[in-house]
Design a protein around this motif. Structure first.
Motif, PDB file in Angstrom:
ATOM      1  N   ALA A 164     -43.706 -17.787  75.890  1.00 22.91           N
ATOM      2  CA  ALA A 164     -43.543 -19.002  76.686  1.00 22.91           C
ATOM      3  C   ALA A 164     -43.806 -20.249  75.852  1.00 22.91           C
ATOM      4  O   ALA A 164     -43.100 -21.260  75.970  1.00 22.91           O
ATOM      5  CB  ALA A 164     -44.473 -18.960  77.895  1.00 22.91           C
ATOM      6  N   ASN A 165     -44.790 -20.191  74.986  1.00 20.26           N
ATOM      7  CA  ASN A 165     -45.121 -21.326  74.133  1.00 20.26           C
ATOM      8  C   ASN A 165     -44.008 -21.625  73.150  1.00 20.26           C
ATOM      9  O   ASN A 165     -43.638 -22.780  72.925  1.00 20.26           O
ATOM     10  CB  ASN A 165     -46.434 -21.033  73.397  1.00 20.26           C
ATOM     11  N   ASN A 222     -40.969  -9.397  79.571  1.00 23.05           N
ATOM     12  CA  ASN A 222     -42.328  -9.895  79.759  1.00 23.05           C
ATOM     13  C   ASN A 222     -42.316 -11.431  79.767  1.00 23.05           C
ATOM     14  O   ASN A 222     -42.763 -12.076  78.818  1.00 23.05           O
ATOM     15  CB  ASN A 222     -43.231  -9.377  78.641  1.00 23.05           C
ATOM     16  N   ASN A 257     -38.624 -18.340  81.364  1.00 26.42           N
ATOM     17  CA  ASN A 257     -38.265 -19.544  80.624  1.00 26.42           C
ATOM     18  C   ASN A 257     -37.039 -19.269  79.765  1.00 26.42           C
ATOM     19  O   ASN A 257     -37.083 -18.448  78.856  1.00 26.42           O
ATOM     20  CB  ASN A 257     -39.426 -19.996  79.730  1.00 26.42           C
ATOM     21  N   ARG A 283     -45.468 -17.313  64.788  1.00 26.47           N
ATOM     22  CA  ARG A 283     -45.743 -16.364  65.849  1.00 26.47           C
ATOM     23  C   ARG A 283     -45.232 -14.970  65.501  1.00 26.47           C
ATOM     24  O   ARG A 283     -44.148 -14.830  64.928  1.00 26.47           O
ATOM     25  CB  ARG A 283     -45.097 -16.835  67.154  1.00 26.47           C
ATOM     26  N   THR A 323     -43.982 -13.727  81.181  1.00 32.70           N
ATOM     27  CA  THR A 323     -45.218 -14.503  81.240  1.00 32.70           C
ATOM     28  C   THR A 323     -46.053 -14.404  79.964  1.00 32.70           C
ATOM     29  O   THR A 323     -47.144 -14.957  79.890  1.00 32.70           O
ATOM     30  CB  THR A 323     -46.079 -14.033  82.431  1.00 32.70           C
ATOM     31  N   GLU A 324     -45.542 -13.683  78.965  1.00 33.60           N
ATOM     32  CA  GLU A 324     -46.278 -13.526  77.717  1.00 33.60           C
ATOM     33  C   GLU A 324     -46.494 -14.913  77.082  1.00 33.60           C
ATOM     34  O   GLU A 324     -45.554 -15.678  76.889  1.00 33.60           O
ATOM     35  CB  GLU A 324     -45.491 -12.621  76.764  1.00 33.60           C
ATOM     36  N   GLU A 325     -47.752 -15.228  76.767  1.00 35.21           N
ATOM     37  CA  GLU A 325     -48.111 -16.591  76.389  1.00 35.21           C
ATOM     38  C   GLU A 325     -47.413 -17.060  75.121  1.00 35.21           C
ATOM     39  O   GLU A 325     -46.888 -18.181  75.055  1.00 35.21           O
ATOM     40  CB  GLU A 325     -49.623 -16.697  76.206  1.00 35.21           C
ATOM     41  N   ASN A 326     -47.376 -16.247  74.064  1.00 35.98           N
ATOM     42  CA  ASN A 326     -46.735 -16.650  72.813  1.00 35.98           C
ATOM     43  C   ASN A 326     -45.250 -16.926  73.004  1.00 35.98           C
ATOM     44  O   ASN A 326     -44.700 -17.863  72.425  1.00 35.98           O
ATOM     45  CB  ASN A 326     -46.926 -15.574  71.751  1.00 35.98           C
TER      46      ASN A 326
END
Length: 257
Positions: free
Chosen positions: A211-212, A204, A2, A31, A206-209
């Motif tokens: 990407a969010n 990384n 992203n 975050r 695909t790390e959720e934080n």
């Protein structure tokens, strides 16, 4: 991965610019993504606090409201002058039509000053007045609009007087604080934080934080980019309309009296 979208922060007006940073600082502080991110975020937070302080200084100035009113007056007079000149672009009097064409060409050179920032507008209007007095003084007399030039000069002089008064006030009450400098520092700290995020995301993605954060930040960037595009689109459309008006009037056949 992203990608974080780009935004030209320098194109945002002061309140818009502060609004963007106010939204981003909230996102960033919600975050914890890495040690590097946390370290750069601390620097960014300091720059944001300084920007907040300088913006508050401007808002509290005794001259801010007076400046806003003076700016509205110079916009009003500028538009009246421009409209008065444009009114002669289709006249059957060939001499006046040519005088209007020469004058509107000078005015068009500066773009639509009513849509620029206040400080740029005052600077542009000053230069425009000098050009009109020098290059098209005879044309202005022929068109009978010299009174609007004099009124606009008075409006610009009043705005500059208030502007200087506010600067003097800031130096006395709030020494060492500049919105422009604070903007530059906040923007530089923001860019450093973005570069850190992009480097971290590449490792990384695909790390959720991460990407969010990118998702919500891009949503905000899109909104401010639309605001910028809308403003500059209006300016471009206005220039095009004025160019078409001048072109059509230049080719118009004079009507016999």
């Amino acid at each position: 991965m992203n990608m974080i979208r780009k935004i030209q922060l320098s194109r945002l007006r002061n309140e818009e610019h502060f609004g963007f940073h106010s939204e981003f600082v909230k996102l960033a502080n919600e975050r914890d993504l890495s040690e590097g991110f946390t370290a750069l975020r601390a620097i960014y937070n300091e720059c944001y606090d300084k920007l907040d302080e300088t913006m508050e200084t401007v808002r509290k100035s005794d001259f801010t409201r007076q400046l806003e009113e003076a700016d509205r007056e110079q916009i009003y007079t500028y538009r009246r002058l421009r409209s008065a000149v444009r009114g002669y672009l289709r006249t059957s009097d060939q001499e006046k039509r040519l005088a209007a064409n020469r004058t509107i060409t000078v005015i068009r050179h500066y773009g639509n000053l009513a849509l620029t920032s206040r400080d740029k507008r005052a600077y542009g209007l000053t230069n425009l007045m000098e050009d009109l007095r020098g290059e098209t003084a005879a044309d202005l007399q022929k068109l009978g609009v010299m009174n609007w030039v004099g009124e606009l000069e008075a409006d610009v002089a009043e705005y500059k007087k208030l502007q200087q008064s506010r600067e003097d006030e800031k130096k006395t009450r709030y020494p060492g604080k500049s919105v422009d400098a604070a903007r530059e520092e906040a923007d530089a700290a923001y860019q450093s934080l973005i570069h850190q995020l992009e480097a971290q995301g590449a490792l990384n993605p695909t790390e959720e934080n991460f990407a969010n954060l990118v998702f919500h930040l891009n949503t905000k960037i899109d909104r401010y980019n639309r605001l910028i595009a809308q403003r500059y689109g209006i300016m471009a459309a206005q220039k095009e309309r004025e160019a078409e008006t001048v072109a059509s009037s230049s080719s118009a056949v004079p009507v016999a009296a």
